[in-house]
Scaffold this motif. Structure first.
Motif, PDB file in Angstrom:
ATOM      1  N   SER A 155      61.137  14.207  22.809  1.00 47.32           N
ATOM      2  CA  SER A 155      61.134  13.087  22.276  1.00 47.32           C
ATOM      3  C   SER A 155      60.980  11.594  23.380  1.00 47.32           C
ATOM      4  O   SER A 155      60.383  10.857  23.168  1.00 47.32           O
ATOM      5  CB  SER A 155      62.154  12.496  20.974  1.00 47.32           C
ATOM      6  OG  SER A 155      62.076  13.761  20.280  1.00 47.32           O
ATOM      7  N   ALA A 159      57.938   9.417  24.186  1.00 47.89           N
ATOM      8  CA  ALA A 159      58.112   7.914  23.985  1.00 47.89           C
ATOM      9  C   ALA A 159      57.722   7.266  25.487  1.00 47.89           C
ATOM     10  O   ALA A 159      57.100   6.158  25.550  1.00 47.89           O
ATOM     11  CB  ALA A 159      59.636   7.609  23.766  1.00 47.89           C
ATOM     12  N   ARG A 162      54.152   6.842  25.830  1.00 48.58           N
ATOM     13  CA  ARG A 162      53.631   6.158  24.798  1.00 48.58           C
ATOM     14  C   ARG A 162      53.766   4.707  25.204  1.00 48.58           C
ATOM     15  O   ARG A 162      52.884   3.715  25.216  1.00 48.58           O
ATOM     16  CB  ARG A 162      54.088   6.113  23.557  1.00 48.58           C
ATOM     17  CG  ARG A 162      53.586   5.415  22.464  1.00 48.58           C
ATOM     18  CD  ARG A 162      54.176   5.413  21.230  1.00 48.58           C
ATOM     19  NE  ARG A 162      54.093   6.786  20.685  1.00 48.58           N
ATOM     20  CZ  ARG A 162      52.723   7.176  20.011  1.00 48.58           C
ATOM     21  NH1 ARG A 162      51.953   6.308  20.008  1.00 48.58           N
ATOM     22  NH2 ARG A 162      52.572   8.436  19.537  1.00 48.58           N
ATOM     23  N   ASP A 298      58.749  10.140  16.153  1.00 44.29           N
ATOM     24  CA  ASP A 298      57.559   9.633  17.155  1.00 44.29           C
ATOM     25  C   ASP A 298      56.821   8.317  16.513  1.00 44.29           C
ATOM     26  O   ASP A 298      56.272   8.735  15.134  1.00 44.29           O
ATOM     27  CB  ASP A 298      56.637  10.477  17.805  1.00 44.29           C
ATOM     28  CG  ASP A 298      55.388   9.740  18.754  1.00 44.29           C
ATOM     29  OD1 ASP A 298      55.832   9.053  19.531  1.00 44.29           O
ATOM     30  OD2 ASP A 298      54.594   9.879  18.676  1.00 44.29           O
ATOM     31  N   TYR A 384      51.737  17.907  19.152  1.00 42.11           N
ATOM     32  CA  TYR A 384      52.746  17.144  20.172  1.00 42.11           C
ATOM     33  C   TYR A 384      51.918  17.066  21.522  1.00 42.11           C
ATOM     34  O   TYR A 384      51.715  15.871  22.185  1.00 42.11           O
ATOM     35  CB  TYR A 384      54.015  17.758  20.125  1.00 42.11           C
ATOM     36  CG  TYR A 384      54.581  17.333  21.294  1.00 42.11           C
ATOM     37  CD1 TYR A 384      55.726  16.211  21.110  1.00 42.11           C
ATOM     38  CD2 TYR A 384      54.689  17.798  22.660  1.00 42.11           C
ATOM     39  CE1 TYR A 384      56.505  15.670  22.219  1.00 42.11           C
ATOM     40  CE2 TYR A 384      55.575  17.258  23.727  1.00 42.11           C
ATOM     41  CZ  TYR A 384      56.492  16.380  23.566  1.00 42.11           C
ATOM     42  OH  TYR A 384      57.112  15.730  24.445  1.00 42.11           O
TER      43      TYR A 384
END
Length: 398
Positions: A155, A159, A162, A298, A384
């Motif tokens: 995760s 992140a 992103r 997410d 993913y």
């Protein structure tokens, strides 16, 4: 006690959490027993005097878990030491709260951490977990720690991709972890397709399906739940039961509340009841597949007034691979998943609870529900890496 220590050492290896012959499991009854002799027992045994425990698990996890926890527990250069990890998945909130990191493999240092939590990471050594009732607890907390760290690691990488770009150190750790992931499973276990028209038939089918969910790695340790409706009675796994050992751990709960059987049933009984009331489902499977959980957490919203409370307050209509994502805490109450999960499942046949896990249903039997569980997790895993590739394509390496 020795038999229990041996059993949970085998489970750790069987579920791919440790390499063969590496787990140390100790249990205290009339005397302290271990699953095998090991020189590190001299360091671990004093924990039974320093803490109110009767069981303990210690092992260096198998890969990719070992590399993941060592990375998470190691600070960036010139950063202060990492003293604990705070994953945001439901398992951590419910059972672990946070995961302390201990820099010394000594009984005194580990006892300080274990006096307030049920597991501790010792970088370069492994994980120590404990219980007050049986070795099963140590197994559960060990497994939950690895699950939480896996979800946190993947995760966090997504992140960072992103909102910036992972640095070289994180990229190297990530690439090593990905290279060690087991290949996704596509084989189906051949569950019974016989009619679920008697209590005995349902009990046998639920036991078979629960064992398959654990065997395919679609849960954290052995948690999850499973149910089947026959007329106005719901057969459901008991709270805290092992999905791979459901014999004698399934309750028959009348939907009119005329029995006290629900007292020991899964904490999600109310949600299951409402799913059955709203649609034509005959059975429900619930597991904790890792990439389904990761993608549920997410979000691409830059500004959100409820950030940090997504698991209970998210109002966005989000989906992943066509499967709705809903908020909701375990159990009942204003923020319970009993309010959000049933309508989503009734309309889509599958739903992911934010940070928690995946639910699937079928109007026929567990073979269809299991196929949907496995297929959704495989599609989430593929999604993913597709999402990650898209994000990193336009990002500079730092």
């Amino acid at each position: 006690m020795k038999a229990l220590c041996d059993k949970y050492a085998r489970k750790l290896v069987g579920q791919g959490l440790c390499e063969a012959d590496t787990p140390l499991v100790g249990g205290l009854d009339a005397e302290l027993e271990w699953n095998k002799p090991d020189p590190r027992i001299a360091t671990l045994a004093p924990l039974f005097d320093l803490l109110p425990i009767n069981s303990l698990v210690f092992a260096r996890p198998a890969e990719p878990y070992a590399g993941i926890i060592d990375f998470l527990a190691s600070p960036e250069p010139e950063a202060p030491p990492v003293t604990s990890l705070r994953p945001e998945d439901t398992e951590t909130r419910t059972f672990l709260h946070d995961i302390p990191v201990c820099r010394e493999f000594t009984a005194q240092a580990m006892a300080v951490a274990l006096s307030r939590r049920k597991a501790v990471i010792v970088p370069g050594q492994g994980i120590v977990s404990c219980g007050t009732v049986s070795p099963e607890q140590g197994f559960v907390f060990f497994s939950s720690t690895l699950f939480a760290c896996f979800v946190l690691f993947f995760s966090r990488y997504l992140a960072e991709a992103r909102h910036g770009a992972p640095n070289q150190r994180f990229r190297a750790a990530f690439e090593a972890a990905v290279a060690r992931l087991a290949a996704p499973r596509h084989d189906l276990p051949g569950l019974t397709t016989s009619p679920l028209d008697t209590g005995d038939a349902i009990l046998a089918a639920m036991t078979e399906a629960g064992r398959a969910v654990v065997g395919h790695g679609l849960v954290d340790s052995f948690f999850g739940n499973i149910s089947c409706r026959l007329d106005d009675t719901i057969y459901i796994s008991q709270t805290g039961s092992s999905l791979d050992e459901l014999e004698g751990c399934i309750d028959a709960c009348p939907m009119d509340g005329s029995s006290t059987a629900g007292l020991t049933a899964s904490s999600e009984l109310t949600a299951h009841e409402d799913v059955y009331r709203l649609g034509d489902a005959r059975c429900i499977l619930h597991g904790h597949p890792r990439f389904s959980v990761i993608l549920s957490m997410d979000c691409d919203r830059q500004e959100c007034p409820d950030r940090g409370k997504c698991h209970v307050k998210c109002t966005q209509c989000r989906t992943v691979e066509g499967v709705p994502i809903v908020p909701g805490e375990v159990g009942t109450g204003l923020t319970g998943l009993c309010n959000t999960l049933p309508p989503a499942l009734a309309s889509a046949g599958a739903a992911i609870v934010h940070g928690h896990g995946l639910f699937t249903t079928s109007p026929h039997g567990f073979a269809q529900a299991f196929a949907a569980l496995l297929d959704t997790e495989n599609r989430c895993r593929e999604a993913y890496f597709h999402r990650l590739d898209q994000l990193l394509a336009a990002k500079p390496v730092t």
